[in-house]
Write an enzyme that holds these catalytic residues in place. Structure first.
Site, PDB file in Angstrom:
ATOM      1  N   VAL A 233      -0.093  -4.467  -0.524  1.00 45.97           N
ATOM      2  CA  VAL A 233       0.804  -5.166   0.762  1.00 45.97           C
ATOM      3  C   VAL A 233       0.160  -3.148   1.674  1.00 45.97           C
ATOM      4  O   VAL A 233       0.182  -2.519   1.059  1.00 45.97           O
ATOM      5  CB  VAL A 233       2.689  -4.572   0.520  1.00 45.97           C
ATOM      6  CG1 VAL A 233       3.151  -4.238   2.071  1.00 45.97           C
ATOM      7  CG2 VAL A 233       3.237  -5.128  -0.459  1.00 45.97           C
ATOM      8  N   LYS A 234      -0.343  -3.535   2.394  1.00 47.52           N
ATOM      9  CA  LYS A 234      -1.703  -2.862   3.663  1.00 47.52           C
ATOM     10  C   LYS A 234      -0.150  -2.493   4.361  1.00 47.52           C
ATOM     11  O   LYS A 234       0.309  -3.643   5.149  1.00 47.52           O
ATOM     12  CB  LYS A 234      -2.173  -3.970   4.459  1.00 47.52           C
ATOM     13  CG  LYS A 234      -3.543  -2.500   3.798  1.00 47.52           C
ATOM     14  CD  LYS A 234      -4.580  -3.555   4.622  1.00 47.52           C
ATOM     15  CE  LYS A 234      -6.338  -3.056   4.508  1.00 47.52           C
ATOM     16  NZ  LYS A 234      -7.212  -3.692   5.209  1.00 47.52           N
ATOM     17  N   VAL A 235       0.300  -1.367   4.709  1.00 50.42           N
ATOM     18  CA  VAL A 235       1.000  -0.818   5.846  1.00 50.42           C
ATOM     19  C   VAL A 235       0.245  -0.049   7.020  1.00 50.42           C
ATOM     20  O   VAL A 235      -0.465   0.141   6.773  1.00 50.42           O
ATOM     21  CB  VAL A 235       2.316  -0.501   5.743  1.00 50.42           C
ATOM     22  CG1 VAL A 235       2.988  -1.825   5.285  1.00 50.42           C
ATOM     23  CG2 VAL A 235       2.403   0.661   4.639  1.00 50.42           C
TER      24      VAL A 235
END
Ligand code: G3P
Length: 220
Positions: free
Chosen positions: A82-84
């Protein structure tokens, strides 16, 4: 060093993955938008081709939304990362997701302090954007050297440096010299990494001379 492909285009990913040299994929909202396709269909297609980490970015900007979206993205496949974005809410969401056992790639990193916080928040990867720093006359690779030096000072910082926003082959070779853990490379740049005109010229000369022998190696 690991080589990730920086695209959401499945045709490019399939072609480059077939070389056996691709360790993962990174996408971002702009790359997904370029495909004109459904985000989850794109992710399912990529995860069916690449076993390594596949980064998928949230669109929410506050903690609860990022966590909700991150959990949904992580359900697509076990290799989803997951990219944040590197904001306060992104760091808090990184911590929440990492504590839940979800891999996180903290992206849009432009300073050593940002990278240090991403590592403290439990990120699996941090993505410093070297090309965008170069674009504004700052030395993008100097940031990678700084982050490598800082991370190597503390054994507890296990976050991998994933060099992003790569513009040309020299970014890749310099990242390897520094000891970055991975590079995420646009397909057009990836295809140039193996090429050299002297290789092409030398091979042509070898084949010309071989043909003169009139011999075959594996039979007619
Ligand atoms: O993975 C991040 C990368 O896609 C950003 O590249 O060229 O938009 O700076 P660029």
């Amino acid at each position: 060093m690991k080589f990730f492909v920086d695209t959401a285009e499945i045709v490019d990913i399939r072609e480059l993955a077939a070389t056996g040299l691709v360790d993962g994929v990174t996408t971002n909202p702009s790359l997904v938008a370029k495909t004109g396709r459904d985000f989850f269909a794109v992710l399912r297609d990529i995860c069916a081709v690449v076993e390594g980490p596949v980064s998928a970015e949230v669109a929410a900007t506050e903690h609860d939304g990022m966590v909700r979206e991150g959990r949904r993205l992580a359900e697509v496949a076990g290799n989803i990362v997951v990219k944040v974005p590197l904001t306060w809410d992104g760091l808090k969401a990184c911590r929440t997701l990492a504590q839940a056992g979800i891999m996180v790639n903290v992206t849009l990193c432009f300073s050593p302090n940002q990278a240090l916080f991403a590592a403290k928040a439990g990120a699996k990867f941090v993505s410093p954007f070297v090309g965008r720093l170069d674009d504004v006359s700052q030395d993008g690779m100097a940031l990678i050297r700084d982050i490598r030096l800082i991370f190597d000072n503390y054994a507890a910082l296990t976050t991998e440096i994933l060099v992003a926003s790569i513009r040309h082959p020299l970014h890749v070779v310099e990242a390897a010299r520094i000891g970055a853990d991975a590079c995420t490379v646009p397909p057009a740049v990836m295809r140039r990494l193996a090429n050299h005109p002297l290789t092409d010229n030398g091979l042509e000369a070898f084949l010309t001379d071989w043909q003169k022998t009139g011999q075959t190696i594996a039979g007619a």
